[in-house]
Design a protein around this motif. Structure first.
Motif, PDB file in Angstrom:
ATOM      1  N   ALA A  82      -0.737   9.242   9.422  1.00  0.00           N
ATOM      2  CA  ALA A  82      -0.919   8.881   8.049  1.00  0.00           C
ATOM      3  C   ALA A  82      -0.695   7.296   7.841  1.00  0.00           C
ATOM      4  O   ALA A  82      -1.123   6.244   6.638  1.00  0.00           O
ATOM      5  N   CYS A  83       0.570   6.785   8.195  1.00  0.00           N
ATOM      6  CA  CYS A  83       1.127   5.345   7.951  1.00  0.00           C
ATOM      7  C   CYS A  83       0.423   4.202   8.513  1.00  0.00           C
ATOM      8  O   CYS A  83       0.031   3.440   8.655  1.00  0.00           O
ATOM      9  N   VAL A 107       0.831  -0.728  -0.616  1.00  0.00           N
ATOM     10  CA  VAL A 107      -0.314   0.201   0.362  1.00  0.00           C
ATOM     11  C   VAL A 107       0.552   1.414  -0.145  1.00  0.00           C
ATOM     12  O   VAL A 107       1.619   1.338   0.925  1.00  0.00           O
ATOM     13  N   ASP A 108       0.292   2.108  -0.784  1.00  0.00           N
ATOM     14  CA  ASP A 108       1.151   3.593  -1.379  1.00  0.00           C
ATOM     15  C   ASP A 108       0.314   4.610  -0.274  1.00  0.00           C
ATOM     16  O   ASP A 108      -0.320   4.686  -0.668  1.00  0.00           O
ATOM     17  N   VAL A 109       1.757   4.901   1.389  1.00  0.00           N
ATOM     18  CA  VAL A 109       0.579   5.913   1.937  1.00  0.00           C
ATOM     19  C   VAL A 109       0.269   7.297   1.259  1.00  0.00           C
ATOM     20  O   VAL A 109      -0.815   7.465   1.014  1.00  0.00           O
ATOM     21  N   ALA A 110       1.432   7.504   0.145  1.00  0.00           N
ATOM     22  CA  ALA A 110       0.594   8.804  -0.545  1.00  0.00           C
ATOM     23  C   ALA A 110      -0.467   8.829  -0.913  1.00  0.00           C
ATOM     24  O   ALA A 110      -1.044   9.926  -1.182  1.00  0.00           O
ATOM     25  N   ALA A 111      -0.220   7.654  -1.896  1.00  0.00           N
ATOM     26  CA  ALA A 111      -1.344   7.878  -2.584  1.00  0.00           C
ATOM     27  C   ALA A 111      -2.610   7.363  -2.692  1.00  0.00           C
ATOM     28  O   ALA A 111      -3.701   7.675  -2.662  1.00  0.00           O
ATOM     29  N   GLN A 112      -3.478   6.211  -0.566  1.00  0.00           N
ATOM     30  CA  GLN A 112      -3.670   5.934  -0.396  1.00  0.00           C
ATOM     31  C   GLN A 112      -4.077   6.346   1.032  1.00  0.00           C
ATOM     32  O   GLN A 112      -5.524   5.881   1.762  1.00  0.00           O
TER      33      GLN A 112
END
Length: 245
Positions: free
Chosen positions: A66-67, A31-36
């Motif tokens: 966020a993470c 999972v890409d945190v910046a994108a999701q």
């Protein structure tokens, strides 16, 4: 090396894909945190339990918060899809610690689905299997950090790192650290047993690893390292003597 699937949050927060581990192979999601992260923050209040929401609120750094929200919301969505229940209703417990019997062993659902979660700045790795599994993803470390803690590894791993040139060391250290962490998380003991336990190697391919476990690297973006460890079906948890090998 395993190629994980990319996780995207469903718009309605419910129709997540179902993790389907293969024979001896885990189901892996990145999972890409910046994108999701934005979608995770929107869905988290209706999915996470009170303890998870409180833990997220305690994290001061926005990137850490966020993470955490992204990782735990994605975990509940995927587990819910696998168990056939609403994400907020997934029962999350802790198994007894194999070392001391305390209530801080591997996280579990109590429903026969084994999983592991790991996150670092900007990236989340989730693993699901029909047997105990551990996963770890890490940012590659600075030379000063490597110098500080590499001496705690298995003696053979310490020697291997010492023989490498400076530019090669961060990648090799990332490999050995994530392999070791994945195995220890799979056992349910974390780093408490010490990084010297079990030889997994620093080279491009993992060593045979601890008895009864298959340790495999996971393909992740440049600047990161990741690995997953899966226990052989029917294999009992390792005792202290096994972990020292």
């Amino acid at each position: 090396m395993y190629q994980p699937e990319t996780f995207t949050f469903p718009e309605d927060g419910h129709r997540a894909p179902v993790p389907r581990p293969g024979d001896g192979a885990p189901s892996l999601w990145l999972v890409d945190v910046a994108a999701q992260g934005g979608a995770a923050a929107r869905l988290a209040p209706g999915i996470l339990d009170a303890a998870e929401r409180a833990r997220a609120a305690q994290l001061v750094a926005p990137a850490d918060r966020a993470c955490y929200l992204t990782a735990h919301t994605a975990l509940r969505l995927l587990l819910g899809a696998r168990l056939g229940v609403a994400p907020r209703d997934v029962p999350l417990i802790r198994e007894p610690c194999p070392s001391c019997g305390g209530p801080h062993g591997r996280p579990a659902t109590g429903g026969g689905v084994h999983f592991s979660l790991s996150h670092t700045r900007g990236l989340v790795l989730l693993a699901f299997a029909g047997v105990p599994v551990g996963a770890d993803v890490e940012l590659l470390q600075r030379p000063s950090v490597i110098a500080e803690i590499s001496g705690q590894l298995h003696p053979a791993e310490v020697r291997e790192l010492a023989e490498l040139s400076g530019p090669e060391r961060p990648v090799a250290f990332g490999r050995v650290w994530t392999r070791k962490e994945a195995y220890l998380k799979g056992e349910g003991i974390g780093l408490a047993e010490g990084l010297a336990a079990g030889y997994v190697g620093t080279g491009p391919e993992p060593a045979a690893g601890p008895a009864g476990w298959a340790v495999t690297d996971v393909r992740v973006p440049d600047g990161y390292a990741a690995a997953v460890a899966v226990r052989a079906a029917g294999r009992a948890p390792a005792g202290p003597a096994d972990r020292r090998r």
